[in-house]
Design a protein around this motif. Structure first.
Motif, short mmCIF file in Angstrom:
data_model
loop_
_atom_site.label_atom_id
_atom_site.label_comp_id
_atom_site.label_asym_id
_atom_site.label_seq_id
_atom_site.Cartn_x
_atom_site.Cartn_y
_atom_site.Cartn_z
N ASP A 1 0.93 -1.31 0.21
CA ASP A 1 -0.01 0.01 -0.16
C ASP A 1 0.89 1.37 -0.02
N ASN A 2 2.06 1.13 0.39
CA ASN A 2 2.99 2.40 0.26
C ASN A 2 3.61 2.76 -1.05
N TYR A 3 3.56 1.81 -2.13
CA TYR A 3 4.31 1.94 -3.12
C TYR A 3 3.59 1.67 -4.46
N ALA A 4 3.83 2.47 -5.62
CA ALA A 4 3.46 2.16 -6.90
C ALA A 4 4.34 1.01 -7.29
N ILE A 5 3.67 0.08 -8.11
CA ILE A 5 4.16 -0.98 -8.63
C ILE A 5 4.05 -1.18 -10.16
N GLY A 6 5.43 -1.60 -10.53
CA GLY A 6 5.42 -1.68 -12.11
C GLY A 6 6.10 -3.06 -12.58
N TRP A 7 5.46 -3.48 -13.72
CA TRP A 7 6.32 -4.62 -14.38
C TRP A 7 7.00 -4.07 -15.79
N PHE A 8 8.34 -4.48 -15.88
CA PHE A 8 8.98 -4.02 -17.18
C PHE A 8 9.65 -5.10 -17.76
N ARG A 9 10.04 -4.88 -18.83
CA ARG A 9 10.57 -5.90 -19.49
C ARG A 9 11.96 -5.40 -20.24
N GLN A 10 13.08 -6.15 -20.49
CA GLN A 10 14.31 -5.83 -21.30
C GLN A 10 14.80 -7.02 -22.02
N GLY B 1 20.39 -5.02 -25.73
CA GLY B 1 20.71 -3.87 -26.55
C GLY B 1 19.44 -2.85 -26.56
N LYS B 2 18.39 -3.37 -25.68
CA LYS B 2 17.37 -2.15 -25.61
C LYS B 2 17.07 -1.71 -24.17
N GLU B 3 16.45 -0.44 -24.26
CA GLU B 3 16.15 -0.18 -22.92
C GLU B 3 14.89 -0.77 -22.26
N ARG B 4 14.66 -0.73 -21.01
CA ARG B 4 13.81 -1.34 -20.16
C ARG B 4 12.45 -0.61 -20.64
N GLU B 5 11.63 -1.45 -20.90
CA GLU B 5 10.23 -0.72 -21.15
C GLU B 5 9.01 -1.15 -20.12
N GLY B 6 8.15 -0.25 -19.88
CA GLY B 6 7.24 -0.42 -18.98
C GLY B 6 6.18 -1.39 -19.65
N VAL B 7 5.64 -2.60 -19.02
CA VAL B 7 4.56 -3.55 -19.35
C VAL B 7 3.14 -3.13 -18.71
N SER B 8 3.34 -2.87 -17.46
CA SER B 8 2.05 -2.51 -16.71
C SER B 8 2.37 -2.04 -15.42
N CYS B 9 1.81 -0.93 -14.89
CA CYS B 9 2.05 -0.39 -13.65
C CYS B 9 0.84 0.11 -12.83
N MET B 10 0.75 -0.16 -11.47
CA MET B 10 -0.33 0.08 -10.85
C MET B 10 -0.10 1.05 -9.70
N SER B 11 -1.10 1.86 -9.21
CA SER B 11 -0.92 2.79 -8.28
C SER B 11 -0.95 2.20 -6.87
N SER B 12 -0.39 2.79 -5.78
CA SER B 12 -0.23 2.12 -4.43
C SER B 12 -1.60 1.60 -3.81
N GLY B 13 -2.73 2.25 -4.31
CA GLY B 13 -4.10 1.65 -3.73
C GLY B 13 -4.63 0.73 -4.78
#
Length: 124
Positions: free
Chosen positions: A30-39, A42-54
Motif C-alpha cells: 500500500d505504500n508503493y506504486a508497482i510496475g512490471w517492466f521488460r528488457q 541492447g534495448k532499454e527497459r520498457e514499461g509493461v504494466s503499472c499500478m498505483s499504491s491503492g
C-alpha cells in the motif's frame, strides 16, 4: 528494506499464457506504486504494466493492452502479471519494481526498487 522477488517465468509456446508473481517483503504494498517492466539485450527497459499504491489505477503498454492483466493480493503482499496470447516478441527478462508513493508513470526511471528479473521465452 524493501525486497522484490519475481517468479513464474519460463518457456511457453506462442499463444500460451504465463502468470508472473512479484512477492514484496519489508513493507506493505500500500505504500508503493508497482510496475512490471521488460528488457531484451541492447534495448532499454520498457514499461509493461503499472499500478498505483491503492491498486485503483492501472495502465499498460500498447503491446499488452487486451492481453496482459496486472493484479495484486494484499494479504500475500504480492503483485501478479497475467500474460495471455503470448507472442515471440514478448520474449524478455521481466522485472518487478516499486516506487514509494501513490502513483508513478510507467517508466523505469520512476522506480527505485527492483527485483532480480525472471526470463520469459515465447517460442515453438
Amino acid at each position: 528494506q524493501l525486497q522484490l522477488v519475481e517468479s513464474g517465468g519460463g518457456l511457453v509456446q506462442p499463444g500460451g499464457s504465463l502468470r508472473l508473481s512479484c512477492e514484496v517483503s519489508g513493507d506493505t504494498l500500500d505504500n508503493y506504486a508497482i510496475g512490471w517492466f521488460r528488457q531484451v539485450p541492447g534495448k532499454e527497459r520498457e514499461g509493461v504494466s503499472c499500478m498505483s499504491s491503492g491498486g485503483g489505477s492501472r495502465n499498460y503498454g500498447d503491446f499488452g493492452k487486451g492481453r496482459f492483466i496486472i493484479s495484486r493480493d494484499i494479504g500475500k503482499n504480492t503483485v501478479y502479471l497475467q500474460m495471455n496470447r503470448l507472442k515471440p516478441e514478448d520474449t524478455a527478462v521481466y522485472y518487478c519494481a516499486a516506487g514509494e508513493g501513490f502513483f508513478k508513470i510507467c517508466v523505469a526511471s520512476e522506480y527505485d526498487k527492483w527485483g532480480q528479473g525472471t526470463q520469459v521465452t515465447v517460442s515453438s
